[in-house]
Design an enzyme around this catalytic site. Sequence first.
Site, PDB file in Angstrom:
ATOM      1  N   ARG A   1     -25.092  32.203 -13.853  1.00  0.00           N
ATOM      2  CA  ARG A   1     -24.372  31.187 -14.611  1.00  0.00           C
ATOM      3  C   ARG A   1     -25.314  30.520 -15.618  1.00  0.00           C
ATOM      4  O   ARG A   1     -26.504  30.316 -15.343  1.00  0.00           O
ATOM      5  CB  ARG A   1     -23.796  30.120 -13.677  1.00  0.00           C
ATOM      6  CG  ARG A   1     -22.912  29.114 -14.415  1.00  0.00           C
ATOM      7  CD  ARG A   1     -22.478  27.950 -13.536  1.00  0.00           C
ATOM      8  NE  ARG A   1     -21.653  27.015 -14.315  1.00  0.00           N
ATOM      9  CZ  ARG A   1     -21.330  25.788 -13.938  1.00  0.00           C
ATOM     10  NH1 ARG A   1     -21.758  25.314 -12.778  1.00  0.00           N
ATOM     11  NH2 ARG A   1     -20.596  25.025 -14.709  1.00  0.00           N
ATOM     12  N   HIS A   2     -24.779  30.149 -16.767  1.00  0.00           N
ATOM     13  CA  HIS A   2     -25.551  29.505 -17.832  1.00  0.00           C
ATOM     14  C   HIS A   2     -26.095  28.134 -17.408  1.00  0.00           C
ATOM     15  O   HIS A   2     -25.659  27.535 -16.424  1.00  0.00           O
ATOM     16  CB  HIS A   2     -24.680  29.330 -19.073  1.00  0.00           C
ATOM     17  CG  HIS A   2     -23.487  28.439 -18.828  1.00  0.00           C
ATOM     18  ND1 HIS A   2     -23.569  27.067 -18.788  1.00  0.00           N
ATOM     19  CD2 HIS A   2     -22.189  28.743 -18.598  1.00  0.00           C
ATOM     20  CE1 HIS A   2     -22.384  26.549 -18.546  1.00  0.00           C
ATOM     21  NE2 HIS A   2     -21.517  27.543 -18.420  1.00  0.00           N
ATOM     22  N   GLY A   3     -27.006  27.602 -18.213  1.00  0.00           N
ATOM     23  CA  GLY A   3     -27.580  26.281 -17.974  1.00  0.00           C
ATOM     24  C   GLY A   3     -26.633  25.148 -18.344  1.00  0.00           C
ATOM     25  O   GLY A   3     -25.542  25.355 -18.874  1.00  0.00           O
TER      26      GLY A   3
ATOM     27  N   THR B   1     -24.783  21.891 -19.959  1.00  0.00           N
ATOM     28  CA  THR B   1     -24.368  21.446 -21.287  1.00  0.00           C
ATOM     29  C   THR B   1     -23.938  19.986 -21.188  1.00  0.00           C
ATOM     30  O   THR B   1     -23.702  19.464 -20.095  1.00  0.00           O
ATOM     31  CB  THR B   1     -23.183  22.281 -21.818  1.00  0.00           C
ATOM     32  OG1 THR B   1     -22.004  21.927 -21.076  1.00  0.00           O
ATOM     33  CG2 THR B   1     -23.439  23.772 -21.692  1.00  0.00           C
ATOM     34  N   ASP B   2     -23.768  19.342 -22.318  1.00  0.00           N
ATOM     35  CA  ASP B   2     -23.280  17.954 -22.298  1.00  0.00           C
ATOM     36  C   ASP B   2     -21.872  17.878 -21.719  1.00  0.00           C
ATOM     37  O   ASP B   2     -21.522  16.895 -21.068  1.00  0.00           O
ATOM     38  CB  ASP B   2     -23.300  17.365 -23.711  1.00  0.00           C
ATOM     39  CG  ASP B   2     -24.715  17.036 -24.188  1.00  0.00           C
ATOM     40  OD1 ASP B   2     -25.632  16.974 -23.336  1.00  0.00           O
ATOM     41  OD2 ASP B   2     -24.905  16.833 -25.406  1.00  0.00           O
ATOM     42  N   TRP B   3     -21.065  18.905 -21.945  1.00  0.00           N
ATOM     43  CA  TRP B   3     -19.721  18.897 -21.367  1.00  0.00           C
ATOM     44  C   TRP B   3     -19.773  19.069 -19.854  1.00  0.00           C
ATOM     45  O   TRP B   3     -18.948  18.505 -19.141  1.00  0.00           O
ATOM     46  CB  TRP B   3     -18.852  19.971 -22.015  1.00  0.00           C
ATOM     47  CG  TRP B   3     -18.314  19.567 -23.368  1.00  0.00           C
ATOM     48  CD1 TRP B   3     -18.863  18.652 -24.228  1.00  0.00           C
ATOM     49  CD2 TRP B   3     -17.144  20.067 -23.999  1.00  0.00           C
ATOM     50  NE1 TRP B   3     -18.104  18.558 -25.363  1.00  0.00           N
ATOM     51  CE2 TRP B   3     -17.038  19.411 -25.251  1.00  0.00           C
ATOM     52  CE3 TRP B   3     -16.177  21.001 -23.653  1.00  0.00           C
ATOM     53  CZ2 TRP B   3     -16.005  19.674 -26.146  1.00  0.00           C
ATOM     54  CZ3 TRP B   3     -15.140  21.268 -24.540  1.00  0.00           C
ATOM     55  CH2 TRP B   3     -15.057  20.609 -25.766  1.00  0.00           C
ATOM     56  N   ASN B   4     -20.724  19.870 -19.349  1.00  0.00           N
ATOM     57  CA  ASN B   4     -20.928  19.926 -17.898  1.00  0.00           C
ATOM     58  C   ASN B   4     -21.273  18.538 -17.371  1.00  0.00           C
ATOM     59  O   ASN B   4     -20.716  18.072 -16.370  1.00  0.00           O
ATOM     60  CB  ASN B   4     -22.076  20.878 -17.540  1.00  0.00           C
ATOM     61  CG  ASN B   4     -21.715  22.338 -17.593  1.00  0.00           C
ATOM     62  OD1 ASN B   4     -22.561  23.160 -17.926  1.00  0.00           O
ATOM     63  ND2 ASN B   4     -20.484  22.697 -17.279  1.00  0.00           N
TER      64      ASN B   4
ATOM     65  N   GLU C   1     -15.963  32.652 -20.389  1.00  0.00           N
ATOM     66  CA  GLU C   1     -15.327  31.819 -19.378  1.00  0.00           C
ATOM     67  C   GLU C   1     -13.804  31.966 -19.428  1.00  0.00           C
ATOM     68  O   GLU C   1     -13.236  32.449 -20.414  1.00  0.00           O
ATOM     69  CB  GLU C   1     -15.735  30.349 -19.595  1.00  0.00           C
ATOM     70  CG  GLU C   1     -15.194  29.361 -18.577  1.00  0.00           C
ATOM     71  CD  GLU C   1     -15.569  29.665 -17.144  1.00  0.00           C
ATOM     72  OE1 GLU C   1     -15.064  30.681 -16.602  1.00  0.00           O
ATOM     73  OE2 GLU C   1     -16.346  28.887 -16.549  1.00  0.00           O
TER      74      GLU C   1
END
Length: 209
Positions: free
Chosen positions: A8-10, A12-15, A82
């Site tokens: 899975r990616h690192g 983000t601000d949305w995460n 996604e």
Amino acid sequence: MSRLIVWRHGNTDWNANHRVQGQTDVPLNALGRQQAVDAAELLIKMKPDAIVSSDLHRASDTAAALAALSGLSISYDKRLRERYFGAWQGLTMPEVAELYPDQHTRWTSGQEVGGDVESLADLGKRVSEALHAAAGLAPPGGTVVVTTHGAAARQGIGHLLEWPLEQLRTLRALQNCHWVELTHSRERGWQVAAYNVGPFTDRPVPPPV
């Protein structure tokens, strides 16, 4: 025995703000870029033979950290994107619950959401097809690292393993920059060797969307 690492990616601000990303192309933040570097230093020890990534920047930039260490080029596959969340994208879950209460109820109970949200069946099929294709890029006994997204990873792996939805729902969400290690042999087919492995983090797990 061949090995497939589904990563899975690192962050983000949305995460960080618990917003539904879906296929919105949100970039890594500073934490996510550092997570990618930290994870790459662990993954390079697995001696990858190939790297495949979703073309969305949060995944491709995560993959780039491993490419920089390994010297491998990155292949891109849009099937690793996604899940498409339609009108949910950009909203927080409380906002989704307020604006789309029926869909949110189906979401929390593990049912298909409906509307313009991609079905779990379609998501699992397209991602598992991409995983099969990626696995074929390594020599027998080799290792391929696939960089993708939280919901895509879980559903794609479930489809690959032919798990029922009820079994798949017992898996916790992948943390940012964590991965699943799958192995394949002629005798046993696909098996899960490790789940939710990655660099240490003390942050809450963002939702896999």
